[in-house]
Design a protein around this motif. Structure first.
Motif, mmCIF file in Angstrom:
data_model
loop_
_atom_site.group_PDB
_atom_site.id
_atom_site.type_symbol
_atom_site.label_atom_id
_atom_site.label_comp_id
_atom_site.label_asym_id
_atom_site.label_seq_id
_atom_site.Cartn_x
_atom_site.Cartn_y
_atom_site.Cartn_z
ATOM 1 N N TYR A 155 0.857 -1.191 0.000
ATOM 2 C CA TYR A 155 0.000 0.000 0.000
ATOM 3 C C TYR A 155 0.895 1.244 0.000
ATOM 4 O O TYR A 155 1.792 1.372 0.829
ATOM 5 N N CYS A 213 0.832 5.541 -0.222
ATOM 6 C CA CYS A 213 0.004 6.741 -0.198
ATOM 7 C C CYS A 213 0.212 7.500 -1.508
ATOM 8 O O CYS A 213 1.333 7.847 -1.865
ATOM 9 N N CYS A 257 -6.790 6.362 4.623
ATOM 10 C CA CYS A 257 -5.830 5.292 4.327
ATOM 11 C C CYS A 257 -6.070 4.084 5.228
ATOM 12 O O CYS A 257 -5.942 2.952 4.785
ATOM 13 N N HIS A 298 0.938 11.429 9.340
ATOM 14 C CA HIS A 298 -0.022 10.615 8.600
ATOM 15 C C HIS A 298 0.035 9.129 8.970
ATOM 16 O O HIS A 298 -0.977 8.531 9.339
ATOM 17 N N GLU A 319 -2.532 6.763 11.031
ATOM 18 C CA GLU A 319 -3.146 5.581 10.408
ATOM 19 C C GLU A 319 -3.004 4.375 11.331
ATOM 20 O O GLU A 319 -3.953 3.632 11.573
#
Ligand SMILES: [Zn+2]
Length: 473
Positions: free
Chosen positions: A17, A19, A202, A227, A231
């Motif tokens: 994954y 961003c 996210c 961030h 998350e």
């Protein structure tokens, strides 16, 4: 990479994954580092037989998007459309095959229900609260490991995402849901109409698209805090029984002269311009000759040198391109190169070391060929290995590019495939387009006539099921 490497890919599957961009402007070359690097990671893992799912999201709702829309007096959807398409266009210019990268491209606004239910779970478990004004905040104090990823103590941290009002229990609490201001885009929720905070998207999208957790979660070093910290806090607090992320990989930022390349500093180098100036292979060489975790320096001179380095490989490849047999040396160099390349890539995707092995082996072949020109035909196995490894790194030898044809009739314009060192002029493209049109109308005589004219001008055109391919005859 940081985190528990144990357990990655044990079942032959790897979920990644990354961003992705907030689509409010054209990306600059600093933003290109992530897609380019993760494209290479996915290619490498696939070449080792893993089944890879790479998810890269698009942040399509954010203050920056709303501000841009207001500045220009257009809708926020218009801004999103424009810059998502610009993003895709620039990835293509960088030589990233957008048909294959990423595998999933989720958008924040398509996951509002998932975000709302995640926020509801956090409230239920005491990790979030709604002060009653339409905002919902994450309760940082309720999650003692907070700060684990960025290795900070709570007293060292700064406030992260704000809601519409300041009524929160603790300065470090961050917004999960924000009450919307009049005229702003909004969605219905149990807390009134509003929109999600950035971090929650996210968490929701990792959980939805990689239900077994992300084996590796990537993003720029500037995303580590807040961030990614946020998350992790969201997903781990909501679902402590699940693995959210097994390892984190943060890429370094790009330095230009003295300052970090950030929009706030005004150091913007558009990808389109960079590709025009240096070519996509030079840019790729520049990115991959630095380790992803380190910052890299940008200058015209550095890029020119990277272009020359790439040329050396391409020239060698052309030199041994007609090989029909494999000498002992060819076999042993190919085997050794494959091993060294793999060892480097296994070691935290050490692309500079992988490329150093390529250059060393190529140098050895170059010496052999200049000492004995006839040897140029004896490197079949080495040539194949070289092509395969360069393909893994996203270079293609020879490199082909697709050019959109000028199209004056209905329907999507067709493309012609061209070796990227050939530069057909507009008149040539116009002729190919007219020939395509004639072929579609089954006007074979016209098509033949145009082929003849192109031939007379030094071009050869081959028709394939995927469209015309142009080369020098
Ligand atoms: Zn993210």
């Amino acid at each position: 990479m940081t985190g528990g490497e144990v357990g990655i890919g044990q079942d032959g599957k790897i979920g990644l994954y990354v961003c992705g961009p907030t689509v409010y402007d054209h990306i600059h070359i600093g933003n290109a580092r992530a897609p380019l690097f993760w494209d290479v990671v996915a290619r490498y893992l696939r070449s080792r037989g893993y089944e890879v799912t790479l998810v890269q999201n698009i942040t399509d709702i954010d203050d920056k998007i709303i501000n841009k829309a207001n500045e220009e007096g257009v809708s926020w959807e218009e801004i999103v459309r424009r810059y998502t398409s610009s993003f895709h266009d620039r990835l293509k210019k960088l030589g990233i095959d957008t048909e294959r990268f990423p595998d999933v491209e989720p958008r924040a606004t398509e996951h509002i229900p998932e975000m709302i239910s995640l926020i509801e779970e956090l409230i239920e478990k005491g990790h979030a609260y709604a002060p009653g004004n339409g905002d919902v905040y994450y309760r940082v104090e309720s999650y003692p490991p907070y700060g684990q990823l960025s290795k900070q103590r709570p007293d060292e941290m700064r406030e992260t995402e704000r809601g519409a009002s300041g009524s929160k229990e603790n300065a470090l609490d961050f917004a999960l849901w924000k009450a919307s201001k009049p005229g702003e885009p909004s969605w219905e929720s149990p807390w009134g109409s509003g929109r999600p905070g950035w971090h929650i998207e996210c968490s929701a999208m990792v959980e939805k698209h990689l239900p077994n957790g992300a084996d590796i979660h990537g993003g720029g070093a500037d995303l580590r805090f807040p961030h990614h910290e946020n998350e992790l806090a969201q997903s781990d607090a909501a679902h402590p029984d699940r693995t959210f992320v097994r390892a984190w990989a943060h890429h370094g930022l790009i330095n230009i002269a003295s300052g970090k390349m950030a929009k706030s500093l005004g150091n913007i180098l558009d990808v389109e311009r960079a590709v025009e100036l240096h070519g996509r292979n030079a840019l790729r060489m520049w990115f991959l000759q630095g380790h992803y975790s380190q910052p890299i320096e940008y200058s015209e001179e550095i890029l020119e040198e990277k272009g020359r380095a790439y040329e050396r490989l391409r020239n060698l490849y052309t030199q041994i391109g007609d090989s029909t047999s494999s000498s002992e040396l060819s076999h042993s160099l190919a085997t050794e190169l494959e091993e060294r390349f793999d060892a480097a890539m296994r070691d935290d995707f050490d692309t500079p070391r992988a490329l150093a092995a390529v250059f060393e082996a190529a140098g050895r072949v170059g010496q052999e060929v200049s000492a004995r020109p006839a040897a140029a035909k004896e490197f079949l196995s080495f040539k194949d290995t070289l092509a395969e490894l360069l393909f893994t790194l996203g270079f293609a030898l020879p490199v082909w590019t697709e050019i959109q044809l000028p199209w004056h009739v209905d329907g999507p314009p067709p493309v012609v495939k061209v070796r990227d060192d050939l530069r057909p002029g507009e008149q040539v493209l116009e002729k190919i387009a007219r020939r395509e049109q004639a072929r579609r109308e089954k006007s074979w005589a016209v098509a033949d006539q145009l082929r003849y004219e192109l031939h007379a001008e030094g071009w050869s055109i081959e028709d394939t099921p995927k469209g015309p391919v142009l080369s020098h005859r």
